[in-house]
Design a protein around this motif. Structure first.
Motif, PDB file in Angstrom:
ATOM      1  N   ARG A   1      -4.747 -22.862  37.730  1.00 27.88           N
ATOM      2  CA  ARG A   1      -4.801 -22.771  39.092  1.00 27.88           C
ATOM      3  C   ARG A   1      -6.391 -22.799  39.357  1.00 27.88           C
ATOM      4  O   ARG A   1      -7.071 -21.642  39.068  1.00 27.88           O
ATOM      5  N   GLY A   2      -7.119 -23.237  40.093  1.00 28.78           N
ATOM      6  CA  GLY A   2      -8.659 -23.727  40.597  1.00 28.78           C
ATOM      7  C   GLY A   2      -8.550 -22.403  41.569  1.00 28.78           C
ATOM      8  O   GLY A   2      -9.772 -20.982  41.654  1.00 28.78           O
TER       9      GLY A   2
ATOM     10  N   TRP B   1      -1.984 -14.999  40.457  1.00 27.43           N
ATOM     11  CA  TRP B   1      -2.848 -14.559  39.420  1.00 27.43           C
ATOM     12  C   TRP B   1      -2.887 -15.632  37.942  1.00 27.43           C
ATOM     13  O   TRP B   1      -4.331 -15.769  37.334  1.00 27.43           O
ATOM     14  N   GLY B   2      -2.403 -17.158  37.717  1.00 29.87           N
ATOM     15  CA  GLY B   2      -3.442 -18.212  37.604  1.00 29.87           C
ATOM     16  C   GLY B   2      -2.286 -18.659  36.563  1.00 29.87           C
ATOM     17  O   GLY B   2      -0.866 -17.855  36.277  1.00 29.87           O
ATOM     18  N   VAL B   3      -1.847 -19.550  36.389  1.00 27.90           N
ATOM     19  CA  VAL B   3      -0.653 -20.679  36.031  1.00 27.90           C
ATOM     20  C   VAL B   3      -0.509 -19.692  34.338  1.00 27.90           C
ATOM     21  O   VAL B   3       0.641 -19.334  33.552  1.00 27.90           O
ATOM     22  N   ARG B   4      -2.250 -19.819  33.514  1.00 27.38           N
ATOM     23  CA  ARG B   4      -1.744 -19.477  31.944  1.00 27.38           C
ATOM     24  C   ARG B   4      -1.335 -17.955  32.033  1.00 27.38           C
ATOM     25  O   ARG B   4      -0.244 -18.071  31.547  1.00 27.38           O
TER      26      ARG B   4
ATOM     27  N   MET C   1       9.167 -20.715  34.671  1.00 21.98           N
ATOM     28  CA  MET C   1       8.591 -21.500  34.062  1.00 21.98           C
ATOM     29  C   MET C   1       8.209 -22.380  33.936  1.00 21.98           C
ATOM     30  O   MET C   1       7.043 -23.602  34.233  1.00 21.98           O
ATOM     31  N   SER C   2       9.733 -23.179  34.409  1.00 20.93           N
ATOM     32  CA  SER C   2       9.347 -24.761  35.102  1.00 20.93           C
ATOM     33  C   SER C   2       8.062 -24.899  36.361  1.00 20.93           C
ATOM     34  O   SER C   2       7.899 -25.784  36.603  1.00 20.93           O
ATOM     35  N   ASP C   3       8.742 -23.930  37.081  1.00 21.17           N
ATOM     36  CA  ASP C   3       7.664 -23.842  38.261  1.00 21.17           C
ATOM     37  C   ASP C   3       6.095 -23.754  38.003  1.00 21.17           C
ATOM     38  O   ASP C   3       5.125 -24.646  38.682  1.00 21.17           O
TER      39      ASP C   3
END
Length: 483
Positions: free
Chosen positions: A207-208, A89-92, A132-134
């Motif tokens: 995330r690209g 989904w993306g990091v954000r 969250m840490s990952d």
């Protein structure tokens, strides 16, 4: 039309961001990780107050620790199952949604009317924290390319997690000294909520794949047939789920290096959580300290963790210097060289610190001597965990996420259940021999990297996962014929 980067210098590619933008994004992630990670141990200092209010007895079993055990169980289960499913989904979105869920789960802490509510809520909040840490670890790998660039961010990532864990009792003690235990939950909620607008407004997507997918979606709205390479031959959620669960477990049982590294890291992190139980017992019986004073003294562990991070950063040249003697992939550092700081930290830090913590535990010996042992353990734990993380990343390359997932699973199981034995150990064996037992276990684990260093080449030759990592390194150097 396959959507990809507009050349190697595409400014949208996170690897091409400015240094300031990279560190801003990493810094926000580390801040969020710190705030959430404090939650693991912050209630430990209030276990007596909680037990008195809800009628929980610690005889003959430390039932009050279930609040932390449930947190550890959630932390072990959730990332293994959920993170591989949601990371695309993306990091954000992952960071913001996880942070919001975590914040909501803080509300019942102060409002809980029974002990079961605390245990249940802590299970789910524990599941949020490693997610969250990952995600923060993903941010680091998404914006910094190469082992040299990642050394400092990886070090900060580990020390922020460990430091937050060790500061939990200190922060909890500072609140409990003046307010009711419920205010630990209220104040944590207030602080967490205050940071949320900064995260929402300032966190960039790193995330690209997610950036390219957003570009493709925008182009499709414009009437173009545009897809990313992953979208054109994507896997089902079921396939991703099965692989995300199977591979870490498979690597734990079939890869000797992953097995040893996991046990060592789990033991080291478990001792930090064990201190949330043993410190109060040791300092209470020897020096008459209360829970608040015992909570404050755990700041010594944080000092040691900072020193351990300093060791890891100052010895990076040991790793890079190993490239000169690498005959397997000439010109690249030997992965096992990452373990040198772990040997120093494991022997002089965790092992030595446990012996000091155990054998200085006499009423007529100043409390500062015992506290030195806490600092030494914090120093060693950080050096061990950072070294193991870096080693697995280098040795397993594209399979590093699965190797680290195995480590995380057992680490969180360790922090959930190892401290349950603290009271029985320190009561039945006594302060001296309980710490000595832990010191001997640490000493045995310190011997393992010597075997890995000696037989590293042979181990890699028999590991299908490590063979792929070697091929990647060789391709990067262009040493394979035809590449």
């Amino acid at each position: 039309m396959v959507v990809t980067w507009d050349g190697p210098d595409d400014p949208q590619d996170p690897f091409n961001w400015s240094v300031q933008k990279k560190w801003w994004t990493v810094g926000l992630g580390l801040l969020a990780s710190f705030i959430c990670s404090v939650n693991g141990t912050i209630l430990s200092v209030a276990h007596k107050s909680i037990s008195e209010e809800f009628g929980v007895s610690d005889e003959p079993f430390p039932n009050s620790y279930w609040v932390t055990t449930s947190w550890g169980v959630g932390a072990a289960i959730f990332p293994l199952i959920l993170f591989p499913l949601i990371e695309d989904w993306g990091v954000r979105p992952v960071v913001l949604s996880t942070y919001f869920c975590f914040m909501c789960l803080l509300i019942p802490i102060g409002l809980a009317q029974n002990f079961a509510t605390l245990v249940a809520v802590r299970f789910f909040s524990g599941g949020c924290v490693p997610l969250m840490s990952d995600a923060v670890a993903s941010i680091t790998s998404n914006v910094f390319h190469g082992d040299r660039a990642r050394s400092v961010p990886v070090c900060l990532y580990v020390v922020v997690y460990l430091g937050a864990t060790s500061l939990g009792p200190v922060i909890g003690a500072s609140i409990l000294q003046f307010l009711d235990w419920r205010w630990i939950g209220y104040i944590e909620l207030i602080f967490t909520a205050a940071i949320s607008p900064i995260l929402f407004l300032g966190l960039h997507e790193t995330r690209g794949l997610a950036i390219l997918r957003a570009n493709a979606k925008r182009m499709r709205k414009e009437g173009k047939k545009a897809y990313t390479a992953e979208e054109s031959h994507g896997k089902t959620l079921h396939q991703v789920f099965v692989k995300s669960v199977q591979r870490p477990i498979c690597m734990f049982f079939t890869e000797s290096v992953v097995f040893v590294a996991t046990i060592w890291a789990a033991f080291s992190l478990g001792t930090v959580y064990l201190f949330t139980q043993s410190v109060e017992e040791v300092y209470g019986q020897l020096y008459g300290w209360n829970a608040v004073q015992a909570g404050y003294i755990q700041s010594a562990i944080v000092i040691g963790e900072i020193l351990g991070a300093g060791l890891s950063l100052s010895t990076n040249h040991w790793y890079h210097a190993s490239a000169a003697r690498n005959t397997e992939v000439p010109g690249t550092p030997i992965p096992e060289a990452r373990l040198y700081p772990a040997i120093v930290g494991g022997f002089f830090g965790v092992t030595g610190g446990m012996f000091v913590y155990g054998w200085a535990a006499y009423p007529d010996i100043n409390w500062m001597v015992v506290t030195v042992g806490l600092t030494m353990v914090g120093f060693g734990t950080t050096a061990v965990v950072i070294s193991i993380a870096n080693y697995l990343i280098d040795a397993y390359s594209k399979y590093a996420a699965s190797a680290l997932a195995a480590v995380g699973l057992v680490e969180n199981a360790s922090i959930a259940f190892l401290p349950l034995a603290a009271s029985a150990m320190y009561t039945n064996l006594g302060f001296h021999w309980a710490s000595t037992l832990l010191g001997f276990v640490s000493l045995m684990l310190v011997a393992t990297p010597f075997l890995v260093i000696k037989w590293g080449k042979e181990i890699r030759a028999h590991s299908p996962f490590m063979k792929d990592a070697i091929i990647v390194r060789q391709r990067d150097l262009g040493v394979i014929v035809g590449v």
